[in-house]
Design a protein around this motif. Structure first.
Motif, PDB file in Angstrom:
ATOM      1  N   LYS A  79     -70.643  14.025 -13.139  1.00  0.00           N
ATOM      2  CA  LYS A  79     -71.145  14.120 -11.761  1.00  0.00           C
ATOM      3  C   LYS A  79     -71.768  15.491 -11.479  1.00  0.00           C
ATOM      4  N   ALA A  80     -72.362  16.067 -12.509  1.00  0.00           N
ATOM      5  CA  ALA A  80     -73.028  17.373 -12.360  1.00  0.00           C
ATOM      6  C   ALA A  80     -74.373  17.319 -13.074  1.00  0.00           C
ATOM      7  N   GLY A  81     -75.345  18.062 -12.536  1.00  0.00           N
ATOM      8  CA  GLY A  81     -76.666  18.130 -13.122  1.00  0.00           C
ATOM      9  C   GLY A  81     -76.831  19.316 -14.055  1.00  0.00           C
ATOM     10  N   HIS A  82     -77.965  19.996 -13.921  1.00  0.00           N
ATOM     11  CA  HIS A  82     -78.324  21.085 -14.831  1.00  0.00           C
ATOM     12  C   HIS A  82     -77.536  22.364 -14.566  1.00  0.00           C
ATOM     13  N   LEU A  83     -76.940  22.471 -13.378  1.00  0.00           N
ATOM     14  CA  LEU A  83     -76.205  23.680 -13.012  1.00  0.00           C
ATOM     15  C   LEU A  83     -74.756  23.333 -12.648  1.00  0.00           C
TER      16      LEU A  83
ATOM     17  N   ARG B 139     -69.661  22.046  -9.951  1.00  0.00           N
ATOM     18  CA  ARG B 139     -68.266  21.822 -10.370  1.00  0.00           C
ATOM     19  C   ARG B 139     -67.648  23.136 -10.859  1.00  0.00           C
ATOM     20  N   PRO B 140     -67.567  24.161  -9.976  1.00  0.00           N
ATOM     21  CA  PRO B 140     -67.118  25.475 -10.438  1.00  0.00           C
ATOM     22  C   PRO B 140     -65.670  25.503 -10.923  1.00  0.00           C
ATOM     23  N   ASP B 141     -64.790  24.712 -10.300  1.00  0.00           N
ATOM     24  CA  ASP B 141     -63.387  24.706 -10.742  1.00  0.00           C
ATOM     25  C   ASP B 141     -63.281  24.208 -12.179  1.00  0.00           C
ATOM     26  N   GLU B 142     -63.953  23.093 -12.461  1.00  0.00           N
ATOM     27  CA  GLU B 142     -63.904  22.523 -13.805  1.00  0.00           C
ATOM     28  C   GLU B 142     -64.601  23.444 -14.804  1.00  0.00           C
ATOM     29  N   TYR B 143     -65.739  23.995 -14.401  1.00  0.00           N
ATOM     30  CA  TYR B 143     -66.486  24.884 -15.289  1.00  0.00           C
ATOM     31  C   TYR B 143     -65.656  26.113 -15.648  1.00  0.00           C
ATOM     32  N   ALA B 144     -65.047  26.736 -14.647  1.00  0.00           N
ATOM     33  CA  ALA B 144     -64.248  27.933 -14.889  1.00  0.00           C
ATOM     34  C   ALA B 144     -63.024  27.622 -15.742  1.00  0.00           C
ATOM     35  N   ALA B 145     -62.424  26.453 -15.538  1.00  0.00           N
ATOM     36  CA  ALA B 145     -61.257  26.077 -16.337  1.00  0.00           C
ATOM     37  C   ALA B 145     -61.636  25.887 -17.797  1.00  0.00           C
ATOM     38  N   ILE B 146     -62.763  25.230 -18.043  1.00  0.00           N
ATOM     39  CA  ILE B 146     -63.243  25.028 -19.416  1.00  0.00           C
ATOM     40  C   ILE B 146     -63.540  26.373 -20.077  1.00  0.00           C
ATOM     41  N   LEU B 147     -64.193  27.251 -19.333  1.00  0.00           N
ATOM     42  CA  LEU B 147     -64.540  28.560 -19.880  1.00  0.00           C
ATOM     43  C   LEU B 147     -63.288  29.395 -20.137  1.00  0.00           C
TER      44      LEU B 147
END
Length: 262
Positions: A235-239, A244-252
Motif C-alpha cells: 500500500k505504498a508507492g515510490h516513496l 509508511r514511515p513506521d514500517e520503513y523505519a522498523a525495516i531499516l
C-alpha cells in the motif's frame, strides 16, 4: 543551515542524532529534497549519526547547468563524506539516490559498509523515455508532468490527504535545470555489471504500488548481490518512507541491527 563548500559546488546537508554515533547517510529521490526523510529520521535510534543532503540541483544545494552525469553525482557525495570525515557508513538511497548508492559502493568501499537500495534499480527506464521527459519539462516546466509523476510516487489514499499538496509543491518548485540534469544522469546509467560485483550487506525495499520502480525491478537489482535481502512495503508507492514511515523505519532499524551498526 549546514553547507559543505566543495570548491566547484556547495552542498546543503543536515545531521541529526549523535555526532559520535555510527553514520547512516541518506540520498533522496528525483524531485525531492532532504525533507523526504523527516518521518524516518524521527523514528530511528538517536544514537546514530544521521546524515542527509540535497543532491546537485535540488533543495538548497547549488544548481549547475544541465546535463549531469551519474559520476558527478557520486563524486559530490564522495567529497561530502570526505569533508565530514565519514567512514564505514550505511548508505540508504531511494530512486536516483539508490543509483548514487550503487556507484559510491563500487568506487569507495572504505566509505560504505552496507547499502539500502530503496525503490531503485541498476538501470531505470530507457534513454528515449528520459529524453521525452526532459523535452516536456524544458517546454512546460515540471508542472507539465506533475500528474503522472505524483501518481507513481504515491498510492491513491495518500493522494487524497492534505499532506499530498506539500509533496506536489516540493516537486514543482525544484529547479528545472536540476531536475532535467538528474534525468540525464539516470538515462545514462546502467549499473548491472558493477553492482553484480558488490560483496557487502545489502537490503532492498520496494513499494507494492510503485509505478516508477516496480517491486520486480527492485528485486532484480537486489538479487545481483549474493546474500542480499528484500522487503516489500504494501500500500505504498515510490516513496514508502513518506507513506509508511513506521514500517520503513522498523525495516531499516532491523537491518542496522543485523549488520552491527546499532
Amino acid at each position: 543551515m549546514q553547507i559543505a563548500d566543495l570548491d566547484d559546488i556547495k552542498i546543503h546537508y543536515r545531521e541529526d542524532g549523535d555526532p559520535n554515533g555510527a553514520p547512516v547517510v541518506f540520498a533522496n529521490s528525483l524531485g525531492t529534497d532532504l525533507r523526504l526523510w523527516d518521518k524516518v529520521i524521527a523514528r530511528l535510534p538517536q544514537n546514530l549519526r544521521l546524515i542527509r543532503y540535497d543532491k546537485r540541483g535540488h533543495g538548497l544545494s547549488d544548481c549547475t547547468p544541465a546535463p549531469y552525469s551519474m559520476g558527478t553525482l557520486v563524486r559530490d557525495v564522495e567529497r561530502l563524506l570526505d569533508h565530514l570525515q565519514v567512514k564505514d557508513c550505511v548508505f540508504v538511497g531511494l530512486s536516483i539516490g539508490g543509483m548514487i548508492a550503487q556507484g559510491l559502493a563500487v568506487k569507495r568501499l572504505d566509505l560504505v559498509r552496507a547499502v539500502v537500495l530503496s525503490n531503485t534499480a541498476a538501470k531505470i527506464g530507457q534513454p528515449q523515455m528520459w529524453a521525452d521527459r526532459i523535452d516536456a519539462i524544458a517546454n512546460g516546466g515540471i508542472e507539465a508532468l506533475e500528474g503522472p509523476i505524483l501518481d507513481r510516487w504515491f498510492a491513491k489514499p495518500f493522494r487524497e490527504t492534505a499532506e499530498f499538496s506539500a509533496w506536489r509543491n516540493m516537486l514543482v518548485r525544484q529547479p528545472v535545470q536540476g531536475y532535467v540534469g538528474c534525468c540525464a544522469a539516470i538515462s545514462g546509467t546502467d549499473f548491472y555489471t558493477p553492482t553484480s560485483g558488490l560483496r557487502l550487506p545489502l537490503l532492498g525495499i520496494a513499494g507494492s504500488e510503485d509505478g516508477s520502480t516496480p517491486p520486480d525491478l527492485v528485486r532484480e537489482t537486489v538479487d545481483l548481490v549474493p546474500g542480499s535481502k528484500f522487503q516489500l512495503i504494501r500500500k505504498a508507492g515510490h516513496l514508502p518512507c513518506v507513506e509508511r514511515p513506521d514500517e520503513y523505519a522498523a525495516i531499516l532499524t532491523d537491518f542496522l541491527k543485523e549488520v552491527g551498526h546499532v
